[in-house]
Scaffold this active site. Structure first.
Site, PDB file in Angstrom:
ATOM      1  N   CYS A 179     -53.335  57.509  21.171  1.00  0.00           N
ATOM      2  CA  CYS A 179     -54.647  57.539  20.542  1.00  0.00           C
ATOM      3  C   CYS A 179     -55.404  58.710  21.120  1.00  0.00           C
ATOM      4  O   CYS A 179     -54.878  59.444  21.949  1.00  0.00           O
ATOM      5  CB  CYS A 179     -55.389  56.230  20.737  1.00  0.00           C
ATOM      6  SG  CYS A 179     -55.972  56.023  22.389  1.00  0.00           S
ATOM      7  N   ARG A 190     -67.406  51.138  16.075  1.00  0.00           N
ATOM      8  CA  ARG A 190     -66.312  50.284  16.558  1.00  0.00           C
ATOM      9  C   ARG A 190     -66.776  49.430  17.730  1.00  0.00           C
ATOM     10  O   ARG A 190     -66.289  48.315  17.907  1.00  0.00           O
ATOM     11  CB  ARG A 190     -65.146  51.148  17.034  1.00  0.00           C
ATOM     12  CG  ARG A 190     -64.400  51.821  15.928  1.00  0.00           C
ATOM     13  CD  ARG A 190     -63.187  52.509  16.452  1.00  0.00           C
ATOM     14  NE  ARG A 190     -62.339  51.536  17.145  1.00  0.00           N
ATOM     15  CZ  ARG A 190     -61.156  51.811  17.660  1.00  0.00           C
ATOM     16  NH1 ARG A 190     -60.683  53.028  17.570  1.00  0.00           N
ATOM     17  NH2 ARG A 190     -60.447  50.888  18.260  1.00  0.00           N
ATOM     18  N   ARG A 223     -51.036  55.840  25.963  1.00  0.00           N
ATOM     19  CA  ARG A 223     -51.253  54.388  25.958  1.00  0.00           C
ATOM     20  C   ARG A 223     -50.029  53.567  25.536  1.00  0.00           C
ATOM     21  O   ARG A 223     -50.021  52.914  24.489  1.00  0.00           O
ATOM     22  CB  ARG A 223     -52.464  54.027  25.090  1.00  0.00           C
ATOM     23  CG  ARG A 223     -53.722  54.689  25.603  1.00  0.00           C
ATOM     24  CD  ARG A 223     -54.931  54.290  24.828  1.00  0.00           C
ATOM     25  NE  ARG A 223     -55.505  53.034  25.272  1.00  0.00           N
ATOM     26  CZ  ARG A 223     -56.636  52.543  24.812  1.00  0.00           C
ATOM     27  NH1 ARG A 223     -57.308  53.189  23.890  1.00  0.00           N
ATOM     28  NH2 ARG A 223     -57.108  51.397  25.250  1.00  0.00           N
ATOM     29  N   ASP A 233     -64.500  53.037  30.936  1.00  0.00           N
ATOM     30  CA  ASP A 233     -65.318  52.976  29.722  1.00  0.00           C
ATOM     31  C   ASP A 233     -66.770  53.419  29.958  1.00  0.00           C
ATOM     32  O   ASP A 233     -67.551  53.501  29.006  1.00  0.00           O
ATOM     33  CB  ASP A 233     -65.303  51.556  29.125  1.00  0.00           C
ATOM     34  CG  ASP A 233     -63.983  51.251  28.430  1.00  0.00           C
ATOM     35  OD1 ASP A 233     -63.160  52.175  28.275  1.00  0.00           O
ATOM     36  OD2 ASP A 233     -63.766  50.087  28.039  1.00  0.00           O
TER      37      ASP A 233
HETATM   38  C1  UD1 Z   1     -58.468  48.052  27.778  1.00  0.00           C
HETATM   39  C2  UD1 Z   1     -59.780  48.159  27.046  1.00  0.00           C
HETATM   40  C3  UD1 Z   1     -60.308  49.594  27.090  1.00  0.00           C
HETATM   41  C4  UD1 Z   1     -60.371  50.087  28.531  1.00  0.00           C
HETATM   42  C5  UD1 Z   1     -59.042  49.872  29.246  1.00  0.00           C
HETATM   43  C6  UD1 Z   1     -59.110  50.184  30.732  1.00  0.00           C
HETATM   44  C7  UD1 Z   1     -59.589  46.412  25.397  1.00  0.00           C
HETATM   45  C8  UD1 Z   1     -59.453  46.050  23.960  1.00  0.00           C
HETATM   46  N1  UD1 Z   1     -59.585  47.709  25.680  1.00  0.00           N
HETATM   47  O1  UD1 Z   1     -57.528  48.893  27.086  1.00  0.00           O
HETATM   48  O2  UD1 Z   1     -61.620  49.611  26.521  1.00  0.00           O
HETATM   49  O3  UD1 Z   1     -60.659  51.481  28.540  1.00  0.00           O
HETATM   50  O4  UD1 Z   1     -58.627  48.504  29.124  1.00  0.00           O
HETATM   51  O5  UD1 Z   1     -60.100  49.432  31.346  1.00  0.00           O
HETATM   52  O6  UD1 Z   1     -59.756  45.562  26.236  1.00  0.00           O
HETATM   53  N2  UD1 Z   1     -50.322  51.147  30.548  1.00  0.00           N
HETATM   54  C9  UD1 Z   1     -48.964  51.376  30.617  1.00  0.00           C
HETATM   55  N3  UD1 Z   1     -48.125  50.464  30.010  1.00  0.00           N
HETATM   56  C10 UD1 Z   1     -48.594  49.358  29.365  1.00  0.00           C
HETATM   57  C11 UD1 Z   1     -49.984  49.141  29.303  1.00  0.00           C
HETATM   58  C12 UD1 Z   1     -50.823  50.058  29.922  1.00  0.00           C
HETATM   59  O7  UD1 Z   1     -48.512  52.372  31.186  1.00  0.00           O
HETATM   60  O8  UD1 Z   1     -47.781  48.574  28.840  1.00  0.00           O
HETATM   61  C13 UD1 Z   1     -51.252  52.115  31.204  1.00  0.00           C
HETATM   62  C14 UD1 Z   1     -52.199  52.823  30.210  1.00  0.00           C
HETATM   63  O9  UD1 Z   1     -51.580  53.939  29.617  1.00  0.00           O
HETATM   64  C15 UD1 Z   1     -53.350  53.186  31.115  1.00  0.00           C
HETATM   65  C16 UD1 Z   1     -53.409  52.010  32.104  1.00  0.00           C
HETATM   66  O10 UD1 Z   1     -52.143  51.389  32.042  1.00  0.00           O
HETATM   67  O11 UD1 Z   1     -53.070  54.369  31.832  1.00  0.00           O
HETATM   68  C17 UD1 Z   1     -54.488  50.994  31.811  1.00  0.00           C
HETATM   69  O12 UD1 Z   1     -54.474  50.687  30.424  1.00  0.00           O
HETATM   70  P1  UD1 Z   1     -54.839  49.238  29.870  1.00  0.00           P
HETATM   71  O13 UD1 Z   1     -55.599  48.473  30.896  1.00  0.00           O
HETATM   72  O14 UD1 Z   1     -53.613  48.611  29.330  1.00  0.00           O
HETATM   73  O15 UD1 Z   1     -55.798  49.597  28.666  1.00  0.00           O
HETATM   74  P2  UD1 Z   1     -55.964  48.723  27.365  1.00  0.00           P
HETATM   75  O16 UD1 Z   1     -55.668  47.299  27.689  1.00  0.00           O
HETATM   76  O17 UD1 Z   1     -55.262  49.360  26.228  1.00  0.00           O
END
Ligand code: UD1
Length: 419
Positions: free
Chosen positions: A117, A398, A122, A306
């Site tokens: 995105c 959003r 992500r 955020d």
């Molecule tokens: C959620 C929030 C978003 C916020 C983010 C971090 C929601 C709907 N969105 O996004 O607003 O900015 O938390 O606080 O709640 N990662 C991996 N593998 C995975 C999952 C995550 O490598 O399977 C990495 C991501 O690329 C990122 C980090 O972990 O670098 C944290 O991401 P994550 O906490 O998962 O973000 P979201 O849950 O997508």
């Protein structure tokens, strides 16, 4: 099409009420899939992402009614199509939150693989590995995650990274799994805690609420219940930063101050007088120019990614230089180019922005590139001299409920204009 037009230079002054939290209500709506009977979710914010999540459930066969502007009723007893199609997932990555609930309740799920995105790659590998550890068979076919399981089985799973929606997906999945699941290195964001409370209300057995280790004992059935969504700490933080940047004095009502601790610390450091009650936060900048504050984003309870963009705008007009370090997402500085176009002195190198505060920003046409970047442009517009226009405001819609109305209520000269 619509744009936001701001005439800058007015200090914010007055009182505003926070809306329900976007990042809490999205997993809560998705989690309703695991309940039998009807859930009533209250304090639901009126946002594009909420509409998208509602549409996602409705096209699955969920009975979803919007009672009044802030309450929705959800009954997921008759899901006929356990699928999150590409057309919906591409507009909202949080659609991945349907995966755990569908799989644990219906034994199968098809969810379009979310792509990268605007703010980075992500991946969702941790969501998938965790579900596999619970016994799910998962493969990716034609851009879709296809997941199957007779019944998920409890397991011990350590998440490589702290992930908010990853923790939420696995937590929901574990509630109906057979036996005990221990999830380690969980996210502890207030929104995860709110989801946990909702699941407990539905009859789930979860220990360790609010900590990084969650122990879930699977049950055979969960039930619909009533739940009031927590206030949106990011919306609240955005209003407070806007008030600080304009030298203003505001009170935000319907707040859980504890959830904002790291943001309030930085606002105090920037020179703001902060007063909290049980459910409100007041900020008084006494008309002073903000002091620069260094920011280092990290999972809760540290400083939230955020809120990073909003503090870039505050630092842009601060009385000195600051360093903002983004540790979660690799491409989350797209607001910087727009701030520079408004006269900010900022250079970005890798994941750091070095900001030399300038006395004033100048109004300019700008384009929103993601949700929180758009909030930083609104703040910049409020402090800038002259007129600023913000295009592509669907990003703002959003995650911010009627932002121009709430800011107008605080005395800002801001309006939404069709063009
Ligand atoms: C959620 C929030 C978003 C916020 C983010 C971090 C929601 C709907 N969105 O996004 O607003 O900015 O938390 O606080 O709640 N990662 C991996 N593998 C995975 C999952 C995550 O490598 O399977 C990495 C991501 O690329 C990122 C980090 O972990 O670098 C944290 O991401 P994550 O906490 O998962 O973000 P979201 O849950 O997508």
């Amino acid at each position: 099409m619509e744009k936001i037009v701001i005439k800058g230079g007015k200090a914010l002054n007055g009182t505003v009420t926070a809306s329900g939290a976007k990042n809490a209500v999205l997993p809560i709506i998705a989690a309703s899939i695991v309940g039998s009977g009807t859930s009533i979710i209250k304090n639901v914010p009126h946002l594009e992402d909420v509409t998208t999540m509602n549409e996602l459930l409705i096209q699955m066969g969920v009975d979803l009614t919007i009672n009044d502007t802030t309450n929705i009723e959800i009954c997921a007893d008759h899901i006929t199509n356990p699928k999150a199609p590409y057309e919906i997932v591409k507009t909202m990555r949080a659609s991945i939150l349907a995966l755990g609930p569908l799989l644990t309740k219906y034994g199968r799920a098809e969810v379009s693989l979310p792509g990268g995105c605007a703010i980075g790659a992500r991946p969702v590998d941790i969501h998938l590995k965790g579900l596999e550890a619970m016994g799910a068979e998962i493969h990716v076919e034609n851009g879709y995650i296809i997941a199957k399981a007779d019944r998920l089985k409890g397991c011990q799973y350590y998440m490589d990274k702290v992930t908010v929606t990853g923790t939420e997906n696995l937590l929901i999945a574990a509630t109906l799994a057979e036996g005990e699941t221990i999830l380690e290195n969980c996210a502890t964001e207030p929104e995860v805690v709110d989801l946990t409370k909702y699941l407990l209300n539905m009859g789930a057995k979860i220990e360790g609420i609010g900590t990084s280790v969650l122990k879930i004992t699977g049950v055979d059935k969960l039930y619909g219940c009533e739940h009031v969504v927590i206030p949106d700490r990011i919306e609240i933080g955005t209003f407070l930063v806007a008030a600080a940047a304009t030298g203003g004095k505001i009170t935000v009502n319907k707040v859980v101050p504890h959830d904002l601790e790291s943001v309030l610390i930085k606002l105090r450091e920037s020179g703001a007088e902060i007063t909290v009650t049980e459910d409100s936060v007041s900020l008084n900048m006494h008309g002073e120019r903000p002091k620069p504050v260094n920011i280092n984003t990290a999972p809760h309870p540290a400083f939230p990614t955020d809120m990073q963009a909003q503090f870039c705008s505050l630092n842009a007009i601060a009385s000195g230089y600051s360093i903002v370090t983004e540790n979660l997402f690799e491409n989350r500085f797209m607001h910087i180019n727009e701030l520079v176009r408004m006269g900010a002195d900022i250079t970005v190198s890798h994941n750091q922005a070095v900001i030399h505060g300038v006395e004033r920003l100048n109004g300019a046409p700008t384009t929103a590139t993601d949700l929180r970047a758009s909030a930083s442009l609104v703040i910049a517009g409020l402090v800038a001299e002259g007129i600023s226009e913000i295009y592509d405001i669907h990003f703002i819609d959003r995650g911010y409920e009627v932002i121009e109305e709430k800011l107008s209520q605080l005395g800002a000269d801001i309006k939404r204009v069709s063009y």
